[in-house]
Design a protein around this motif. Structure first.
Motif, PDB file in Angstrom:
ATOM      1  N   LEU A  48       1.235  -0.605   0.357  1.00  0.00           N
ATOM      2  CA  LEU A  48       0.462  -0.149  -0.190  1.00  0.00           C
ATOM      3  C   LEU A  48       0.834   1.081   0.230  1.00  0.00           C
ATOM      4  N   GLY A  49       2.523   0.692   0.324  1.00  0.00           N
ATOM      5  CA  GLY A  49       2.897   2.394   0.235  1.00  0.00           C
ATOM      6  C   GLY A  49       3.477   2.739  -0.729  1.00  0.00           C
ATOM      7  N   PHE A  50       3.492   0.855  -1.964  1.00  0.00           N
ATOM      8  CA  PHE A  50       4.566   1.108  -2.418  1.00  0.00           C
ATOM      9  C   PHE A  50       4.218   1.826  -3.856  1.00  0.00           C
ATOM     10  N   GLY A  51       4.778   3.267  -4.980  1.00  0.00           N
ATOM     11  CA  GLY A  51       4.238   4.618  -5.675  1.00  0.00           C
ATOM     12  C   GLY A  51       5.460   4.038  -6.432  1.00  0.00           C
ATOM     13  N   VAL A  52       5.376   4.352  -7.685  1.00  0.00           N
ATOM     14  CA  VAL A  52       6.655   5.028  -8.707  1.00  0.00           C
ATOM     15  C   VAL A  52       5.771   6.067  -9.628  1.00  0.00           C
ATOM     16  N   SER A  53       7.445   6.840  -8.866  1.00  0.00           N
ATOM     17  CA  SER A  53       6.834   8.405 -10.106  1.00  0.00           C
ATOM     18  C   SER A  53       6.528   8.482 -11.145  1.00  0.00           C
ATOM     19  N   GLY A  54       5.411   9.189 -11.865  1.00  0.00           N
ATOM     20  CA  GLY A  54       5.644   8.722 -13.482  1.00  0.00           C
ATOM     21  C   GLY A  54       4.359   7.974 -13.686  1.00  0.00           C
ATOM     22  N   THR A  55       3.609   6.351 -13.030  1.00  0.00           N
ATOM     23  CA  THR A  55       3.223   6.016 -12.995  1.00  0.00           C
ATOM     24  C   THR A  55       1.731   5.845 -12.086  1.00  0.00           C
ATOM     25  N   GLU A  56       0.514   5.252 -12.815  1.00  0.00           N
ATOM     26  CA  GLU A  56      -0.325   4.685 -11.805  1.00  0.00           C
ATOM     27  C   GLU A  56       0.123   3.080 -11.723  1.00  0.00           C
ATOM     28  N   ILE A  57      -0.767   2.617 -10.685  1.00  0.00           N
ATOM     29  CA  ILE A  57      -0.217   1.372 -10.569  1.00  0.00           C
ATOM     30  C   ILE A  57      -1.107   0.202 -10.045  1.00  0.00           C
ATOM     31  N   ARG A  58      -1.150  -0.574 -10.958  1.00  0.00           N
ATOM     32  CA  ARG A  58      -2.783  -1.973 -10.549  1.00  0.00           C
ATOM     33  C   ARG A  58      -2.819  -2.534 -10.161  1.00  0.00           C
ATOM     34  N   TYR A  59      -3.243  -3.488  -9.610  1.00  0.00           N
ATOM     35  CA  TYR A  59      -2.943  -5.007  -9.415  1.00  0.00           C
ATOM     36  C   TYR A  59      -4.111  -6.012  -9.455  1.00  0.00           C
ATOM     37  N   ASP A  60      -2.834  -7.319 -10.446  1.00  0.00           N
ATOM     38  CA  ASP A  60      -4.196  -7.751 -11.401  1.00  0.00           C
ATOM     39  C   ASP A  60      -4.771  -9.091 -10.333  1.00  0.00           C
ATOM     40  N   VAL A  61      -6.172  -9.039 -10.077  1.00  0.00           N
ATOM     41  CA  VAL A  61      -6.839  -9.605  -8.525  1.00  0.00           C
ATOM     42  C   VAL A  61      -6.704 -11.396  -8.776  1.00  0.00           C
ATOM     43  N   PRO A  62      -7.001 -12.338 -10.420  1.00  0.00           N
ATOM     44  CA  PRO A  62      -6.795 -13.182 -10.000  1.00  0.00           C
ATOM     45  C   PRO A  62      -5.649 -13.297  -9.942  1.00  0.00           C
ATOM     46  N   LEU A  63      -4.159 -12.920  -9.982  1.00  0.00           N
ATOM     47  CA  LEU A  63      -2.976 -13.196  -9.658  1.00  0.00           C
ATOM     48  C   LEU A  63      -2.523 -12.939  -7.983  1.00  0.00           C
ATOM     49  N   THR A  64      -3.137 -11.763  -7.173  1.00  0.00           N
ATOM     50  CA  THR A  64      -3.521 -11.411  -6.119  1.00  0.00           C
ATOM     51  C   THR A  64      -3.876 -12.851  -5.135  1.00  0.00           C
ATOM     52  N   ILE A  65      -5.172 -12.818  -5.577  1.00  0.00           N
ATOM     53  CA  ILE A  65      -5.353 -14.369  -5.106  1.00  0.00           C
ATOM     54  C   ILE A  65      -4.722 -15.611  -5.153  1.00  0.00           C
ATOM     55  N   ALA A  66      -4.232 -15.560  -6.034  1.00  0.00           N
ATOM     56  CA  ALA A  66      -3.449 -17.192  -6.567  1.00  0.00           C
ATOM     57  C   ALA A  66      -2.469 -16.873  -5.552  1.00  0.00           C
ATOM     58  N   SER A  67      -1.737 -15.673  -5.805  1.00  0.00           N
ATOM     59  CA  SER A  67      -0.461 -15.436  -4.197  1.00  0.00           C
ATOM     60  C   SER A  67      -0.855 -16.238  -2.573  1.00  0.00           C
ATOM     61  N   LEU A  68      -2.339 -15.900  -2.713  1.00  0.00           N
ATOM     62  CA  LEU A  68      -2.363 -15.929  -1.443  1.00  0.00           C
ATOM     63  C   LEU A  68      -2.424 -16.974  -0.992  1.00  0.00           C
ATOM     64  N   LEU A  69      -2.794 -17.890  -1.474  1.00  0.00           N
ATOM     65  CA  LEU A  69      -3.234 -19.545  -1.831  1.00  0.00           C
ATOM     66  C   LEU A  69      -1.812 -20.062  -2.146  1.00  0.00           C
ATOM     67  N   VAL A  70      -1.268 -19.402  -3.540  1.00  0.00           N
ATOM     68  CA  VAL A  70       0.686 -20.250  -2.882  1.00  0.00           C
ATOM     69  C   VAL A  70       1.000 -20.143  -1.255  1.00  0.00           C
ATOM     70  N   ALA A  71       1.158 -19.469  -0.400  1.00  0.00           N
ATOM     71  CA  ALA A  71       1.639 -18.724   0.989  1.00  0.00           C
ATOM     72  C   ALA A  71       0.615 -19.933   1.375  1.00  0.00           C
ATOM     73  N   MET A  72      -0.885 -20.134   1.513  1.00  0.00           N
ATOM     74  CA  MET A  72      -1.701 -20.678   2.132  1.00  0.00           C
ATOM     75  C   MET A  72      -1.006 -22.872   1.790  1.00  0.00           C
ATOM     76  N   LEU A  73      -0.924 -23.048   0.420  1.00  0.00           N
ATOM     77  CA  LEU A  73      -0.781 -24.422   0.489  1.00  0.00           C
ATOM     78  C   LEU A  73       0.795 -24.739   1.029  1.00  0.00           C
ATOM     79  N   VAL A  74       2.173 -23.320   0.251  1.00  0.00           N
ATOM     80  CA  VAL A  74       3.149 -24.348   0.790  1.00  0.00           C
ATOM     81  C   VAL A  74       3.411 -23.806   2.271  1.00  0.00           C
ATOM     82  N   VAL A  75       2.496 -22.548   2.767  1.00  0.00           N
ATOM     83  CA  VAL A  75       2.805 -22.852   4.600  1.00  0.00           C
ATOM     84  C   VAL A  75       2.071 -23.708   4.908  1.00  0.00           C
ATOM     85  N   CYS A  76       1.512 -24.402   5.191  1.00  0.00           N
ATOM     86  CA  CYS A  76       0.658 -25.641   5.182  1.00  0.00           C
ATOM     87  C   CYS A  76       1.545 -27.108   5.169  1.00  0.00           C
ATOM     88  N   ALA A  77       1.838 -27.158   3.475  1.00  0.00           N
ATOM     89  CA  ALA A  77       2.971 -28.119   3.429  1.00  0.00           C
ATOM     90  C   ALA A  77       4.132 -28.689   4.040  1.00  0.00           C
TER      91      ALA A  77
END
Length: 257
Positions: free
Chosen positions: A67-96
């Motif tokens: 939330l505190g990450f910014g780049v001068s000269g451009t806006e920032i957006r987040y790809d929703v499916p990839l963001t959700i995928a990163s949460l699932l990856v975190a859950m699965l590997v920590v579980c393992a």
């Protein structure tokens, strides 16, 4: 190259992300301690709670910091499916990783395997989360710093699992979770300092959601889950505490002179 700001909201995001990482670690360690003292379905449930707490803490830490990450000269957006995928990856590997330690006969091997799995999982969650970033320009990475960040993740995960196996007292769990929180946060910022952005100014709309539309509500929701679960775990007595309270309620025999 675009100027990268890692704390656009001042100290708020680094401090809050550190608190999230520590909370997840403390809850995860406490649940693992409970799991190792339990058997059967109860052990499995404690391990799942431990894994989800650690994963949620790490993921929330990453995106609160983002939330505190910014780049001068451009806006920032987040790809929703990839963001959700990163949460699932975190859950699965920590579980393992947590299950490897919770059910293994050979503690040493489980620790190495669990630490490596969990550490690589945390690192892949971080870089998947970074792959979800959409901006006007090209993102590049310093391979040395990327390597260092992965190494920190593996060492931090192994240390955390070792702590879960060997540490029982609440004070030691607190200290271990503060150290783990620091390790996970330093892994995140090392990974962030590896990033370089070559901005190509453009007025074209970016695909994806803004941090406030998507990341912020999700982080608040997961953060709430962490704190509510922490309260439940903190208030549910351990087997030893139940025995102690039962013996404390027995009438004391009067001493005969």
């Amino acid at each position: 190259m675009g100027h990268l700001d890692h704390a656009a909201l001042g100290w708020l995001t680094p401090v809050l992300s550190y608190v999230m990482a520590c909370t997840g670690a403390a809850l995860g360690l406490r649940c693992t301690v409970r799991a190792l003292a339990a058997t059967g379905r109860s052990r499995r449930n404690w391990l799942i709670t431990a894994a989800s707490a650690i994963a949620t803490g790490i993921w929330t830490m990453h995106f609160v910091a983002m939330l505190g990450f910014g780049v001068s000269g451009t806006e920032i957006r987040y790809d929703v499916p990839l963001t959700i995928a990163s949460l699932l990856v975190a859950m699965l590997v920590v579980c393992a990783g947590v299950f490897a330690v919770g059910y293994s006969r050979d503690r040493g091997r489980a620790l190495l395997l669990g630490g490596l799995t969990t550490g690589l999982g945390v690192a892949s969650m971080h870089y998947l989360g970074m792959a979800a970033v959409r901006l006007h320009g090209e993102v590049s990475y310093d391979p040395v710093l990327v390597g260092v960040s992965v190494l920190i993740a593996v060492v931090a995960a192994t240390a955390a699992l070792w702590a879960a196996l060997n540490i029982k007292s609440p004070v030691a769990v607190t200290v271990a979770s503060l150290i783990m929180g620091a390790a996970v946060t330093s892994m995140h910022y090392t990974g962030m300092f590896a990033v370089g952005v070559r901005v190509t100014p453009s007025s074209d709309p970016l695909s994806g959601a803004t941090a406030m539309q998507f990341i912020f509500p999700l982080a608040v929701g997961l953060g709430s889950y962490l704190f509510i679960t922490s309260a439940f775990v903190a208030l549910s007595p351990t087997a030893n505490e139940r025995e102690a309270s039962a013996s404390a309620q027995r009438p004391v025999e009067p001493a005969t002179s």
